[in-house]
Write a protein that holds these residues in place. Sequence first.
Motif, PDB file in Angstrom:
ATOM      1  N   UNK A  14     -40.113 -45.935 -16.488  1.00 32.15           N
ATOM      2  CA  UNK A  14     -38.767 -45.357 -16.829  1.00 32.15           C
ATOM      3  C   UNK A  14     -37.827 -45.425 -15.663  1.00 32.15           C
ATOM      4  N   UNK A  15     -36.697 -45.872 -16.228  1.00 34.71           N
ATOM      5  CA  UNK A  15     -35.507 -45.870 -15.306  1.00 34.71           C
ATOM      6  C   UNK A  15     -34.221 -45.236 -16.033  1.00 34.71           C
ATOM      7  N   UNK A  16     -33.599 -44.595 -15.497  1.00 34.57           N
ATOM      8  CA  UNK A  16     -32.203 -44.268 -15.925  1.00 34.57           C
ATOM      9  C   UNK A  16     -31.148 -43.825 -15.182  1.00 34.57           C
ATOM     10  N   UNK A  17     -29.968 -44.447 -15.641  1.00 35.07           N
ATOM     11  CA  UNK A  17     -28.535 -44.141 -14.654  1.00 35.07           C
ATOM     12  C   UNK A  17     -27.633 -43.799 -15.605  1.00 35.07           C
ATOM     13  N   UNK A  18     -26.845 -42.630 -14.902  1.00 35.85           N
ATOM     14  CA  UNK A  18     -25.844 -42.014 -15.426  1.00 35.85           C
ATOM     15  C   UNK A  18     -24.547 -42.103 -14.879  1.00 35.85           C
ATOM     16  N   UNK A  19     -23.525 -42.467 -15.144  1.00 37.97           N
ATOM     17  CA  UNK A  19     -22.173 -42.562 -14.626  1.00 37.97           C
ATOM     18  C   UNK A  19     -21.188 -41.483 -15.385  1.00 37.97           C
ATOM     19  N   UNK A  20     -20.859 -40.666 -14.677  1.00 36.01           N
ATOM     20  CA  UNK A  20     -19.710 -39.493 -15.215  1.00 36.01           C
ATOM     21  C   UNK A  20     -18.506 -40.141 -15.039  1.00 36.01           C
TER      22      UNK A  20
ATOM     23  N   UNK B 255     -14.549 -39.625  -7.617  1.00 32.20           N
ATOM     24  CA  UNK B 255     -15.678 -40.178  -7.093  1.00 32.20           C
ATOM     25  C   UNK B 255     -16.424 -39.569  -5.974  1.00 32.20           C
ATOM     26  N   UNK B 256     -16.147 -38.435  -5.290  1.00 32.39           N
ATOM     27  CA  UNK B 256     -16.869 -37.678  -4.550  1.00 32.39           C
ATOM     28  C   UNK B 256     -17.638 -36.564  -5.320  1.00 32.39           C
ATOM     29  N   UNK B 257     -17.687 -36.298  -6.397  1.00 30.38           N
ATOM     30  CA  UNK B 257     -18.384 -35.407  -7.157  1.00 30.38           C
ATOM     31  C   UNK B 257     -19.953 -35.694  -7.124  1.00 30.38           C
ATOM     32  N   UNK B 258     -20.724 -34.717  -6.786  1.00 29.66           N
ATOM     33  CA  UNK B 258     -22.216 -34.901  -6.529  1.00 29.66           C
ATOM     34  C   UNK B 258     -22.939 -35.583  -7.696  1.00 29.66           C
ATOM     35  N   UNK B 259     -22.386 -35.386  -9.049  1.00 29.87           N
ATOM     36  CA  UNK B 259     -22.796 -36.267 -10.171  1.00 29.87           C
ATOM     37  C   UNK B 259     -22.045 -37.121 -10.921  1.00 29.87           C
ATOM     38  N   UNK B 260     -21.291 -37.734  -9.982  1.00 28.00           N
ATOM     39  CA  UNK B 260     -20.455 -38.906 -10.570  1.00 28.00           C
ATOM     40  C   UNK B 260     -21.510 -39.957 -11.163  1.00 28.00           C
ATOM     41  N   UNK B 261     -22.328 -40.019 -10.463  1.00 22.60           N
ATOM     42  CA  UNK B 261     -23.417 -41.037 -10.888  1.00 22.60           C
ATOM     43  C   UNK B 261     -24.894 -40.651 -10.203  1.00 22.60           C
ATOM     44  N   UNK B 262     -25.924 -40.730 -10.840  1.00 25.48           N
ATOM     45  CA  UNK B 262     -27.085 -40.473 -10.469  1.00 25.48           C
ATOM     46  C   UNK B 262     -28.122 -41.095 -11.521  1.00 25.48           C
ATOM     47  N   UNK B 263     -29.464 -41.173 -10.826  1.00 27.31           N
ATOM     48  CA  UNK B 263     -30.497 -41.961 -11.376  1.00 27.31           C
ATOM     49  C   UNK B 263     -31.752 -41.080 -11.600  1.00 27.31           C
ATOM     50  N   UNK B 264     -32.565 -41.458 -12.280  1.00 31.95           N
ATOM     51  CA  UNK B 264     -34.086 -41.112 -12.414  1.00 31.95           C
ATOM     52  C   UNK B 264     -34.977 -42.150 -12.769  1.00 31.95           C
TER      53      UNK B 264
END
Length: 162
Positions: free
Chosen positions: A126-132, A137-146
Amino acid sequence: MKYLAIIFSLILISCTVTDHGAGKFTEEKNTVGTWSGYIERFSTTVLPDDKGEPYYKVIVLNCGKIPEIYVKLEEEGSFQKYYQNYDVLESSGSLLMNIIHDGGAWVESQTWGIVFISSQKADIQWSRMVSNVKAKETHSLRSFGELGYGEMKKVSNSCEKS
């Protein structure tokens, strides 16, 4: 005229589209049914709602053209369906499902890969990418993956989430 018929036949053959739906592949490989297992997960960042569970229980119902995926995020929780209407590709005992979901303020892409080892065993990735997209741009949850990886066993020839 003979050569024209041959050329026309070759053009028709080259334009044939292969059906990547679940039908023929799953029936031939005896992969139709309910599959269950666990995936070990890894994240690029600690998420605010993360309970720290390193494993997710996964159920895959493989009975139609688009398999259904259910994930149990915590031991006392219930199974949640992960989207539907994935794009599905199949070949030689492998299944690839992917989707991009636009939630407005965020966009998420998920990919699930399943390799059917036998009629009773499969590996899953499984691969997941999220873009808020609305976050700075500097927010820690701007993008993350699992990511996740695990094994599944066939638990039923029918499709019942239990």
